[in-house]
Design a protein around this motif. Structure first.
Motif, PDB file in Angstrom:
ATOM      1  N   LYS A  19      53.860   0.288  -4.316  1.00 11.65           N
ATOM      2  CA  LYS A  19      55.804  -0.230  -4.186  1.00 11.65           C
ATOM      3  C   LYS A  19      55.872   0.506  -3.232  1.00 11.65           C
ATOM      4  N   GLY A  20      56.900  -0.305  -2.503  1.00  7.12           N
ATOM      5  CA  GLY A  20      57.834  -0.374  -0.758  1.00  7.12           C
ATOM      6  C   GLY A  20      58.256   0.622  -0.967  1.00  7.12           C
ATOM      7  N   SER A  21      58.600   1.096  -0.398  1.00  5.33           N
ATOM      8  CA  SER A  21      59.783   2.385   0.584  1.00  5.33           C
ATOM      9  C   SER A  21      61.261   2.268  -0.354  1.00  5.33           C
ATOM     10  N   GLN A  22      61.595   1.264  -0.569  1.00 11.91           N
ATOM     11  CA  GLN A  22      62.714   0.593  -1.235  1.00 11.91           C
ATOM     12  C   GLN A  22      62.800   0.658  -2.788  1.00 11.91           C
ATOM     13  N   GLY A  23      61.606   1.045  -3.328  1.00  7.74           N
ATOM     14  CA  GLY A  23      61.463   0.670  -4.610  1.00  7.74           C
ATOM     15  C   GLY A  23      60.901  -1.171  -5.348  1.00  7.74           C
ATOM     16  N   MET A  24      60.883  -1.671  -3.887  1.00 10.51           N
ATOM     17  CA  MET A  24      60.274  -2.768  -4.308  1.00 10.51           C
ATOM     18  C   MET A  24      58.776  -2.711  -4.383  1.00 10.51           C
ATOM     19  N   MET A  25      58.468  -3.752  -5.396  1.00 11.65           N
ATOM     20  CA  MET A  25      56.959  -3.356  -6.279  1.00 11.65           C
ATOM     21  C   MET A  25      56.163  -4.789  -6.723  1.00 11.65           C
ATOM     22  N   ILE A  26      54.799  -4.817  -5.591  1.00 12.00           N
ATOM     23  CA  ILE A  26      54.711  -6.356  -5.572  1.00 12.00           C
ATOM     24  C   ILE A  26      52.586  -5.623  -5.962  1.00 12.00           C
ATOM     25  N   MET A  27      52.595  -7.516  -6.149  1.00 15.38           N
ATOM     26  CA  MET A  27      51.081  -7.595  -6.603  1.00 15.38           C
ATOM     27  C   MET A  27      49.850  -7.267  -5.168  1.00 15.38           C
ATOM     28  N   HIS A  28      49.285  -6.201  -5.314  1.00 15.30           N
ATOM     29  CA  HIS A  28      48.196  -5.285  -4.002  1.00 15.30           C
ATOM     30  C   HIS A  28      47.360  -6.298  -4.156  1.00 15.30           C
TER      31      HIS A  28
END
Ligand code: SF4
Length: 108
Positions: free
Chosen positions: A30-39
């Motif tokens: 999870k990024g600081s601005q709420g963006m989520m990506i597969m890790h």
């Protein structure tokens, strides 16, 4: 990079019969601005037989790849080819493009 929405994460977590907490911990960054990506690269859901284990519930970015209908395709070429040998969707789309465009590696 595969961006995942809250709704997509809910769908895949349900499909895997996982809680969102477990799904998020195991698969997402999870990024600081709420963006989520597969890790992980390759994606956690890519199986050894090159099939997608969540194909019916796959993410929007997977469904629309390579997003030829969106502007800026040439700007995404690096990412596309970076995953060419890992993701079957990318491999299949690139191979189909080569056929459609009559690509000939000996034609220089
Ligand atoms: S289509 Fe590929 S990148 Fe998308 S979830 Fe399935 S294995 Fe992962």
């Amino acid at each position: 990079m595969i961006v995942v929405t809250e709704q997509e994460a809910d769908l895949v977590a349900d499909h895997l019969q996982q809680s969102r907490t477990d799904f998020d911990r195991e698969h997402l960054e999870k990024g600081s601005q709420g963006m989520m990506i597969m890790h992980t690269i390759p994606c956690d859901f890519l199986q050894t037989n090159n099939a997608c284990s969540v194909y019916e519930k796959r993410f929007g970015g997977c469904r629309e790849f390579p997003a030829l209908h969106l502007p800026g395709f040439t700007a995404r070429l690096f990412t596309t080819f970076m995953h060419y040998d890992r993701c079957p969707i990318i491999f299949n789309v690139v191979e189909q493009l080569k056929e459609v465009l009559s690509f000939d590696r000996n034609d220089t």
